[in-house]
Structure formats: C-alpha cells, structure tokens
Design a protein around this motif. Structure first.
Motif, PDB file in Angstrom:
ATOM      1  N   ASP A  20       0.943  -1.289  -0.007  1.00 21.38           N
ATOM      2  CA  ASP A  20      -0.093  -0.045   0.029  1.00 21.38           C
ATOM      3  C   ASP A  20       0.867   1.225   0.025  1.00 21.38           C
ATOM      4  OD1 ASP A  20       0.941   0.498   2.491  1.00 21.38           O
ATOM      5  OD2 ASP A  20      -0.955  -0.570   3.480  1.00 21.38           O
ATOM      6  N   ASN A  21       0.130   2.283   0.253  1.00 24.77           N
ATOM      7  CA  ASN A  21       0.850   3.767   0.002  1.00 24.77           C
ATOM      8  C   ASN A  21       1.770   3.939   1.113  1.00 24.77           C
ATOM      9  OD1 ASN A  21      -0.949   4.345   1.788  1.00 24.77           O
ATOM     10  ND2 ASN A  21      -2.219   5.251   0.777  1.00 24.77           N
ATOM     11  N   TYR A  22       1.792   3.088   2.265  1.00 23.15           N
ATOM     12  CA  TYR A  22       2.745   3.506   3.444  1.00 23.15           C
ATOM     13  C   TYR A  22       4.100   2.983   3.004  1.00 23.15           C
ATOM     14  CZ  TYR A  22       4.819   2.851   7.918  1.00 23.15           C
ATOM     15  OH  TYR A  22       5.671   2.902   9.119  1.00 23.15           O
ATOM     16  N   PHE A  23       4.279   2.051   2.175  1.00 17.71           N
ATOM     17  CA  PHE A  23       5.571   1.651   1.532  1.00 17.71           C
ATOM     18  C   PHE A  23       6.125   1.985   0.367  1.00 17.71           C
ATOM     19  CE2 PHE A  23       3.630  -1.688   4.409  1.00 17.71           C
ATOM     20  CZ  PHE A  23       4.520  -1.932   5.411  1.00 17.71           C
ATOM     21  N   SER A  24       5.200   2.367  -0.575  1.00  9.97           N
ATOM     22  CA  SER A  24       5.444   2.560  -1.969  1.00  9.97           C
ATOM     23  C   SER A  24       6.176   3.763  -2.294  1.00  9.97           C
ATOM     24  CB  SER A  24       4.077   2.751  -3.072  1.00  9.97           C
ATOM     25  OG  SER A  24       3.189   1.330  -2.764  1.00  9.97           O
ATOM     26  N   SER A  25       7.090   3.731  -3.072  1.00 11.73           N
ATOM     27  CA  SER A  25       8.087   5.085  -3.661  1.00 11.73           C
ATOM     28  C   SER A  25       8.545   4.577  -5.070  1.00 11.73           C
ATOM     29  CB  SER A  25       9.181   5.596  -2.643  1.00 11.73           C
ATOM     30  OG  SER A  25      10.254   4.467  -2.436  1.00 11.73           O
ATOM     31  N   PRO A  26       8.816   5.481  -5.878  1.00  9.33           N
ATOM     32  CA  PRO A  26       9.772   5.097  -7.095  1.00  9.33           C
ATOM     33  C   PRO A  26      11.091   4.923  -6.766  1.00  9.33           C
ATOM     34  CG  PRO A  26       8.496   7.330  -7.253  1.00  9.33           C
ATOM     35  CD  PRO A  26       8.416   6.733  -6.025  1.00  9.33           C
ATOM     36  N   LYS A  85      15.215  -8.171  -9.282  1.00 12.08           N
ATOM     37  CA  LYS A  85      14.345  -9.241  -9.904  1.00 12.08           C
ATOM     38  C   LYS A  85      12.790  -9.327  -9.477  1.00 12.08           C
ATOM     39  CE  LYS A  85      18.109 -11.469 -12.490  1.00 12.08           C
ATOM     40  NZ  LYS A  85      18.577 -12.720 -12.909  1.00 12.08           N
ATOM     41  N   ILE A  86      12.359  -8.528  -8.745  1.00  8.62           N
ATOM     42  CA  ILE A  86      10.976  -8.574  -7.953  1.00  8.62           C
ATOM     43  C   ILE A  86      10.072  -7.254  -8.742  1.00  8.62           C
ATOM     44  CG2 ILE A  86       9.759  -8.114  -5.985  1.00  8.62           C
ATOM     45  CD1 ILE A  86      12.266  -9.202  -4.342  1.00  8.62           C
ATOM     46  N   ASN A  87       8.938  -7.864  -9.209  1.00  7.52           N
ATOM     47  CA  ASN A  87       7.981  -6.915  -9.852  1.00  7.52           C
ATOM     48  C   ASN A  87       7.010  -6.719  -8.507  1.00  7.52           C
ATOM     49  OD1 ASN A  87       8.719  -7.349 -12.549  1.00  7.52           O
ATOM     50  ND2 ASN A  87       8.038  -9.589 -12.465  1.00  7.52           N
ATOM     51  N   LYS A  88       6.510  -5.377  -8.851  1.00  2.16           N
ATOM     52  CA  LYS A  88       5.696  -4.983  -7.890  1.00  2.16           C
ATOM     53  C   LYS A  88       4.562  -4.028  -8.539  1.00  2.16           C
ATOM     54  CE  LYS A  88       9.332  -2.755  -8.897  1.00  2.16           C
ATOM     55  NZ  LYS A  88      10.618  -2.992  -9.535  1.00  2.16           N
ATOM     56  N   CYS A  89       3.482  -3.744  -7.487  1.00  2.00           N
ATOM     57  CA  CYS A  89       2.283  -2.990  -7.670  1.00  2.00           C
ATOM     58  C   CYS A  89       1.848  -2.404  -6.341  1.00  2.00           C
ATOM     59  CB  CYS A  89       1.314  -3.957  -8.369  1.00  2.00           C
ATOM     60  SG  CYS A  89      -0.312  -2.987  -8.799  1.00  2.00           S
ATOM     61  N   GLY A  90       1.705  -1.263  -6.371  1.00  2.00           N
ATOM     62  CA  GLY A  90       0.922  -0.637  -4.966  1.00  2.00           C
ATOM     63  C   GLY A  90       0.496   0.656  -5.296  1.00  2.00           C
ATOM     64  N   THR A  91      -0.425   0.938  -4.410  1.00  2.00           N
ATOM     65  CA  THR A  91      -0.994   2.392  -4.276  1.00  2.00           C
ATOM     66  C   THR A  91       0.319   3.155  -3.618  1.00  2.00           C
ATOM     67  OG1 THR A  91      -1.800   2.090  -2.125  1.00  2.00           O
ATOM     68  CG2 THR A  91      -3.265   1.747  -3.793  1.00  2.00           C
ATOM     69  N   ILE A  92       0.238   4.587  -3.932  1.00  2.00           N
ATOM     70  CA  ILE A  92       1.263   5.545  -3.657  1.00  2.00           C
ATOM     71  C   ILE A  92       0.601   6.777  -3.293  1.00  2.00           C
ATOM     72  CG2 ILE A  92       1.650   6.226  -5.823  1.00  2.00           C
ATOM     73  CD1 ILE A  92       4.609   6.234  -5.152  1.00  2.00           C
ATOM     74  N   HIS A  93       1.268   7.705  -2.467  1.00  2.00           N
ATOM     75  CA  HIS A  93       1.000   9.135  -2.163  1.00  2.00           C
ATOM     76  C   HIS A  93       1.485   9.759  -3.396  1.00  2.00           C
ATOM     77  CE1 HIS A  93      -0.742   8.619   1.862  1.00  2.00           C
ATOM     78  NE2 HIS A  93       0.459   7.905   2.298  1.00  2.00           N
ATOM     79  N   ASN A  94       0.632  10.916  -3.843  1.00  2.00           N
ATOM     80  CA  ASN A  94       1.057  11.572  -5.010  1.00  2.00           C
ATOM     81  C   ASN A  94       2.190  12.561  -4.604  1.00  2.00           C
ATOM     82  OD1 ASN A  94      -0.224  13.482  -3.260  1.00  2.00           O
ATOM     83  ND2 ASN A  94      -1.989  14.129  -4.724  1.00  2.00           N
ATOM     84  N   ASP A  95       2.258  12.851  -3.405  1.00  2.00           N
ATOM     85  CA  ASP A  95       3.467  13.764  -3.159  1.00  2.00           C
ATOM     86  C   ASP A  95       4.950  13.036  -2.768  1.00  2.00           C
ATOM     87  OD1 ASP A  95       2.923  12.832  -0.904  1.00  2.00           O
ATOM     88  OD2 ASP A  95       2.536  14.792   0.040  1.00  2.00           O
ATOM     89  N   ARG A  96       5.048  11.704  -3.113  1.00  2.00           N
ATOM     90  CA  ARG A  96       6.252  11.099  -2.892  1.00  2.00           C
ATOM     91  C   ARG A  96       7.113  11.579  -3.700  1.00  2.00           C
ATOM     92  NH1 ARG A  96       6.450   6.214   0.096  1.00  2.00           N
ATOM     93  NH2 ARG A  96       5.206   6.602   2.034  1.00  2.00           N
ATOM     94  N   ARG A  97       8.494  11.435  -3.405  1.00  2.00           N
ATOM     95  CA  ARG A  97       9.540  12.010  -4.065  1.00  2.00           C
ATOM     96  C   ARG A  97       9.740  10.993  -5.414  1.00  2.00           C
ATOM     97  NH1 ARG A  97      15.240  12.330  -1.356  1.00  2.00           N
ATOM     98  NH2 ARG A  97      14.087  14.052  -0.167  1.00  2.00           N
ATOM     99  N   GLY A  98       9.638  11.547  -6.566  1.00  2.00           N
ATOM    100  CA  GLY A  98       9.936  10.986  -7.773  1.00  2.00           C
ATOM    101  C   GLY A  98       8.805  10.702  -8.530  1.00  2.00           C
ATOM    102  N   MET A  99       7.522  11.356  -7.957  1.00  2.00           N
ATOM    103  CA  MET A  99       6.346  11.213  -8.726  1.00  2.00           C
ATOM    104  C   MET A  99       6.132  12.383  -9.604  1.00  2.00           C
ATOM    105  SD  MET A  99       4.293   8.616  -7.776  1.00  2.00           S
ATOM    106  CE  MET A  99       2.512   9.315  -7.850  1.00  2.00           C
TER     107      MET A  99
END
Length: 320
Positions: A165-171, A181-195
């Motif tokens: 979820d968005n607690y962990f996700s970041s670019p 070699k790990i694929n991923k998918c997650g919700t993210i906060h729109n103001d995270r660095r790199g967004m």
C-alpha cells in the motif's frame, strides 16, 4: 483455551456454573498453571546494553525464539508467485518502548508487526517495528524502504510479484526491487519523491471514471478517479488507456490494475484474521508473553497451511 474464550485465566478453573469446564482442572491444577506462566521467560533478565546504544535490540528478551521461528517459516515453505507486504497490530496496552498508537486502527494500541504473506495467508517473513533507530534506514534509504528490503531478502532474484500500500510505495523502492528481480504494484501518495507533478490534484481536476497515466522507463503511474483519487505505481501491468470509462449506470469502471491490486493486497489481513480466530492471548502486562502468544498462534496457522498445501483435508479448528 483458543477454542473456549474466557475473560481471564482464572475463569477456566472457576466453579461457577456459568464458567465451569471440567477439562481444565482435570488436566492441570490452577496453581501449577500460574506458576509455570509466571516463570515463562525466553532470556535472562539482564539487558545486554544501554538503550541509548545504537546496537541496543529492543526485542532482545524474545529475539532468539523470534528469529528461530522466522527462519523455519522460510525454510519449510515455497511461497506463491504473488506476495503482499503489510502491517498488523498485536493488541497490547502495557508498557514497552516500541508500543504504537494508531487512532485510525481498530486496535489502537499495540506492537506493530510487518509481514510478507502469500495467497494462503502463510507468513513467510516478518519483523517487529522497534523505532526508527533500529530499522534499516539511512539518508538514501527511508524507513519503509528498509523494512521492505528486510522482508524480501529471502525471495530476491526469484521473479516474485509484491503488492503493497501507499505506506511503503515509492519510485526509489520500486527501482531497487527491480534490480533484485522482483516485480511490484502498489498504491502511492501523490507527493512522494519522484512522482510526476503534472498529475497532482492541483494541476488536473478529474471527473468520475477518468484515468490519467504517466510512464517513465519501466515504471507507470496511474491516477484513477472514483469517489476519490487513487494513485497506483506499477511495473508489471500494461498502463491502461487514458480517458473516461463508466458503465451504463454511471459507475466508474475499474482498470485491470486496480482489480488485480484488490485481489492480492488482502493476504496479510487474511493471515491476521485466521491467527485471531482461535487466539490464545489474554490480558497481560508483559509484552513478551503477549507477543509469544501471537507467535504461537501464527506458528499453528502456518503448520495448518503446510498441512493444507500438502493435500490435507482437516479444517483449521480440527487441526488445532
């Protein structure tokens, strides 16, 4: 005791007609049970170092059994392709330096445990939140970044898919996981660095059903409007088409990535629900006993899921 819930341990030996259960006094005398429970320790009560020491381990009283169980969970099971990272709260209102207070949670007070689970609810790896000074955090790696790297260390290079979820996700984290070699998918906060800033709410006002996407090399970010804006970061799904998509009733049509995320993100919640279905934990002021009870319930659940994965037909209750 996990199948016969009473308010306190003494109620199991009560002679009141309301509580009386012959099984417990016939098995063990009450005083003997409490005597054993009183001396339930996992390490000598001498702190190895000062709390101000950077090397101090807040989990030292139960570290040995925690690590032994964690290693066995990974040794005896091969997880499914899709895994989920999330947190659970072990309810505890006593005194411990790393106790958490999260007002939005159903269990507001407790010990926070991060888990990596598969579709059965099997806990493959776990770690306890001990405070920022004890996590794998540096100037380049944030706290949540370090937690995820710690949880996935045993599945690196195997091509798993991780949902978070968005607690962990970041670019930055997604780039790091791709190198492993790990694929991923997650919700993210729109103001995270790199967004990308051009899809923030201040610059674009979306209507219900609108989809906006941005792609940078292997990463894609999708902004989808339903009742509120949802941001999803991914590298294992083709980015959806941009536009407005609603059905005949006017409801927003979910992109495939949202449906896939909803189908896999609940693995940790499923594990926590099964662990607590026949929990043996009771009220106590000793955090070691409360956490040990949770670990014991989790171990029984993992053993049951091993039995089930090998073709076993027993139910969870019958297995216990």
């Amino acid at each position: 005791m996990g199948h016969d819930q009473q308010d306190t341990h003494k109620d199991y030996w009560s002679r009141d007609e309301q509580y009386r259960t012959p099984f417990y006094p016939n098995t063990m005398v009450q005083d003997r049970f409490f005597h054993i429970l009183r001396f339930q320790h996992f390490k000598n009560n001498e702190a190895p170092s000062n709390r101000d020491d950077p090397e101090y381990d807040g989990l030292w009283k139960i570290r040995k059994i925690f690590d032994n169980l964690n290693n066995k969970f990974c040794e005896l099971y091969n997880p499914s392709e899709c895994l989920a990272v999330d947190e659970v709260i072990v309810l505890f209102k006593g005194r411990v330096i790393f106790r958490q207070y999260i007002p939005k949670k159903h269990k507001r007070f407790g010990i926070k445990v991060y888990k990596l689970c598969d579709f059965l609810g099997y806990t493959y790896d776990m770690t306890v939140y001990l405070g920022k000074q004890r996590q794998l955090a540096t100037e380049e790696i944030t706290l949540t970044h370090g937690i995820v790297l710690q949880l996935i260390r045993r599945v690196e290079g195997l091509g798993h898919k991780i949902y978070m979820d968005n607690y962990f996700s970041s670019p930055a984290l997604f780039d790091d996981l791709l190198d492993r070699k790990i694929n991923k998918c997650g919700t993210i906060h729109n103001d995270r660095r790199g967004m990308p800033q051009e899809i923030w709410p201040k610059s674009i006002k979306l209507k219900k059903g609108d989809i906006v996407r941005r792609v940078k090399r292997h990463l894609s970010v999708v902004r989808w409007k339903d009742k509120r804006d949802v941001y999803v970061l991914m590298n294992m799904h083709p980015p959806p088409l941009e536009g407005n998509f609603r059905d005949e009733s006017g409801h927003a049509v979910k992109p495939h990535v949202i449906e896939d995320y909803n189908a896999h993100m609940g693995f940790v919640d499923k594990s926590d629900r099964l662990v607590n279905s026949y929990g043996i934990a009771r009220r106590t002021w000793k955090w070691t006993k409360k956490l040990f009870s949770h670990l014991l319930d989790m171990t029984i659940l993992n053993a049951y899921l091993l039995h089930k994965s090998c073709g076993g037909k027993m139910t969870h209750k019958k297995f216990r």
